[in-house]
Design an enzyme around this catalytic site. Structure first.
Site, short mmCIF file in Angstrom:
data_model
loop_
_atom_site.label_atom_id
_atom_site.label_comp_id
_atom_site.label_asym_id
_atom_site.label_seq_id
_atom_site.Cartn_x
_atom_site.Cartn_y
_atom_site.Cartn_z
N ALA A 1 0.80 -1.24 0.12
CA ALA A 1 0.09 0.02 -0.12
C ALA A 1 0.79 1.43 0.11
O ALA A 1 1.29 1.68 0.96
CB ALA A 1 -0.85 -0.01 1.09
N LEU A 2 1.11 1.90 -1.22
CA LEU A 2 1.92 2.95 -1.49
C LEU A 2 1.00 4.19 -1.78
O LEU A 2 1.05 5.11 -1.36
CB LEU A 2 3.19 2.41 -2.34
N ARG B 1 -11.13 -19.99 -39.52
CA ARG B 1 -12.14 -18.86 -39.99
C ARG B 1 -11.76 -18.75 -41.34
O ARG B 1 -10.66 -18.29 -41.78
CB ARG B 1 -11.73 -17.74 -39.34
N GLU C 1 2.37 -0.26 -10.92
CA GLU C 1 3.98 0.00 -10.56
C GLU C 1 4.74 0.83 -11.14
O GLU C 1 5.80 0.39 -11.93
CB GLU C 1 4.32 -1.69 -10.78
#
Ligand SMILES: Cc1cc2nc3c(=O)[nH]c(=O)nc-3n(C[C@H](O)[C@H](O)[C@H](O)COP(=O)(O)OP(=O)(O)OC[C@H]3O[C@@H](n4cnc5c(N)ncnc54)[C@H](O)[C@@H]3O)c2cc1C
Lengths: 383, 257
Positions: free
Chosen positions: A123-124, A270, A365
């Site tokens: 938890a930053l 396909r 991050e």
């Protein structure tokens, strides 16, 4: 330096792939309901994934960062929401405690990260402190022999599943030339009085991964809660993020690989204009480009991992891997989706999920802009 | 309590089967090999007993080429204690394989020998009962569960619509069927531990086995003929009209009526 993974590293990744292939309907259900089923986390504990990089003396497997990157790639290829939780738990959180924890802290907290009873959280970020994490406002005041924490944290991965949080708070105000002064890391158990978890955020992707705010209102922690040295928390956060960025690079690579594999499988079946769409040059160019970029990203991630394993500096290399891989996975998931045509836009196929999940990787991050700052700083100051 | 699980390495179930050059066997170049699926259930059944009582020893053995080591390693990584490779030609007849396994069982003296009920490559289902025969031990087939009860074992076997519970005093041979308890995945610590274990090798001579059993010869092997693609008809009208057209098509198109 050897970039190719060893046979053992590959074997470990394949074992995790075999397990992940058995996840089946649990993935779609987890994404729909917005939860990571705890039995999946428990299985990861039993499988030994959660303690992979923790040293053997601390009860882990002491495996390499390269092996962990390969395993995270496999987890992300199957379920990106799971991969990010494991990356945070076993990468940043476990890594920070292994690096800076006392013997008591290691003995007490590392087992909680590997037993599969939950996923640890870091938890930053705060509402007003994102990229500029050093400007965080959460405060820790001395209280008895412990500390009293107050503040708010934002966008915390796995907050709901965490046995404990590594919380960054300041014990003294910022100084003019040292904005990060006073920042300290605390281990805060989830059951701490005064800690509450906010509403789960509703997200574009990674919907099974929990992202929530946490509130600290006079949350008291004991003297054993400080991780590392008082006032040295910011360096600890940066060191944690260095390792974490390799994890996010690996996550990005796994997402891209899965998207490309699905696109090729779809293309094979396909036909348009009387032939398989894989025969059209425009499509071939796209898949060739995608594969080259995936491999380039993986080599960057493995280089950073090897440097880390060798005990060499790897901050810049981790940032480069994270920057390139997270941007690469945007291009690859979108071109894979394009290959599906309109079907790619329908949730019946997983491809739209991979594209949405991928979008988080250049954000957390450290955004891409921040990675470029880190890389450039290392180049300019080295000169 | 000691288990000996006999296992066989076979082409992985995901391998796309092709007939080899001679037209008598499956092409094996470059394919993936794995432990035969029923053998995996046998390993799981033994390991479950080990989970319940950690003093239980689970040994595994395979008869065949050196490649079989990978299947043994997989069993070790799942949690088995030791593994033995009996070196033998790939085409050793099933009865000779059974003789070799029985000889290993005589040396190891397990309480229970487990085999998968059949191997997924040739599906003969011969080896397990033959091992019991050579050992002179009773055997129970279609096993899905084993529970120890005093000095005997309750052996659960699947039968049509339910299960039977047999009681046997060791030593006994069990032929394991698929059950609800899926075989566990090899864990990462398991893989690392398995790497450090030695896998001793034996050969037929040292076990006192001479290959003498009748050999089965495959005369020819071919893939089933390719199925023609299906046809889709667009039928309009109410149920009655559609039913009439379907009946008509079954007559004119597929000629089943
Ligand atoms: C799914 C998800 C999970 C997360 N999990 C966690 C977690 O577990 N723990 C945690 O602490 N945080 C977590 N975060 C928070 C994440 O790390 C931040 O969102 C991120 O650092 C960016 O901060 P911000 O959102 O405040 O954006 P801001 O910092 O406000 O940035 C806004 C924009 O400005 C750009 N920018 C900012 N500064 C500069 C600069 N100097 N130069 C150029 N451009 C700049 C940014 O790159 C961005 O494009 C998570 C976020 C998400 C989306």
């Amino acid at each position: 330096m050897r970039l190719e993974p060893s046979e053992t590293e590959r074997e470990l990744a394949l074992a995790v792939r075999a397990w992940a292939e058995g996840l089946g309907g649990r993935i779609a259900r987890g994404e729909r309901e917005g939860t990571l089923p705890l039995d999946v986390v428990r299985e990861l504990g039993t499988l030994g994934v959660l303690g992979m990089t923790i040293p053997e003396r601390d009860g882990g497997l002491g495996l390499s960062t390269v092996a962990f990157a390969l395993v995270l790639e496999e987890l992300a290829a199957a379920w990106p929401s799971l991969a990010v939780g494991v990356s945070v738990n076993s990468g940043i959180v476990a890594g920070s405690i292994v690096r800076d924890g006392t013997d008591q802290q290691r003995a007490k907290w590392l087992p909680r990260l590997v037993d599969g009873s939950g996923l640890g959280a870091f938890a930053l970020t705060e509402p007003s402190a994102g990229s500029d994490a050093a400007s965080l406002k959460a405060i820790a005041m001395r209280d008895g022999d412990g500390w009293r924490l107050n503040g708010r944290k934002q966008f915390i991965t796995s907050a709901r599943y965490a046995p404990f949080f590594i919380v960054f708070a300041r014990v003294s105000p910022p100084e003019p030339a040292r904005p990060h002064a006073g920042v300290t890391a605390f281990i805060v158990p989830a059951e701490t009085m005064g800690l509450t978890i906010g509403e789960t955020e509703s997200k574009m992707g990674l919907r099974a991964s929990d992202t929530s705010g946490i509130m600290l209102e006079d949350a008291w922690v004991g003297p054993g809660a400080v991780l590392g040295d008082v006032g040295k928390g910011f360096a600890l956060a940066l060191a944690g993020l260095d390792g974490g960025r390799i994890g996010i690079a690996a996550q990005s690579i796994g997402i891209a690989r899965a998207a490309l594999e699905r696109a090729i499988a779809y293309g094979r079946a396909r036909s348009q204009f009387g032939r398989s769409i894989l025969e059209f040059e425009g499509i071939r160019l796209a898949i060739a480009q995608a594969r080259a970029e995936i491999d380039a990203a993986r080599l960057l991630a493995h280089r950073a991992s090897r440097l880390r394993d060798l005990g060499e500096p790897f901050t810049r290399e981790a940032s480069m891997a994270k920057l390139y891989a997270s941007e690469m996975t945007q291009r690859v998931t979108y071109s894979a989706l394009q290959l599906f045509g309109g079907y790619g836009y329908m949730s019946e196929y997983d491809i739209e999920r991979y594209a949405r999940d991928a979008r988080a990787t250049p954000l957390y991050e450290g955004t891409s802009e921040i990675q470029r700052m880190v890389i450039a700083r290392s180049l300019v100051t080295a000169a | 309590m000691r288990f000996l699980v006999c296992l066989k390495q076979v082409p992985d179930s995901t391998v796309k089967v092709k007939v080899g050059a001679g037209g008598k066997a499956v092409a094996t170049e470059g394919i993936t090999w794995s432990m035969s699926p029923y053998d995996e259930y046998a390993v799981e059944l033994a390991l479950e007993r080990k989970d319940a009582d950690p003093t239980t020893v689970v040994s595994v053995v395979t008869v065949g080429s050196a490649r079989g080591r990978d299947a043994l390693r997989q069993a070790l990584a799942m949690g088995c204690d030791d593994a033995t490779l009996v070196n033998a030609p790939e085409d050793l007849p099933a009865l000779d394989v059974a003789k070799a396994l029985a000889a290993v069982a005589k040396e190891m003296k397990p309480d229970i020998v487990l085999c998968g009920k059949q191997a997924s490559d040739d599906d003969q289902g011969l080896v397990g009962p033959a091992v019991a025969e050579f050992l002179g031990w009773p055997h129970v087939g279609m096993l899905t569960k084993a529970v120890s009860s005093g000095d005997a074992w309750e052996l659960w076997r699947e039968v049509e619509g339910g299960h039977e519970v047999w009681k046997a005093k060791p030593p006994v041979v069990g032929l394991v069927h698929k059950s609800d308890k899926e075989p566990r995945y090899p864990s990462l610590p398991g893989i690392m531990k398995a790497k450090k274990k030695e896998i001793p090798e034996k050969d037929l001579a040292s076990l006192g086995v001479t290959a003498s059993s009748p050999k089965i010869e495959v005369v020819a092997m071919e893939l089933p003929p390719q199925r023609g693609g299906g046809k889709i008809f667009k039928l309009d009208g109410d149920a009655k009209a559609v039913a009439e057209q379907v009946a008509n098509l079954l007559h004119t198109e597929s000629k089943v009526l």
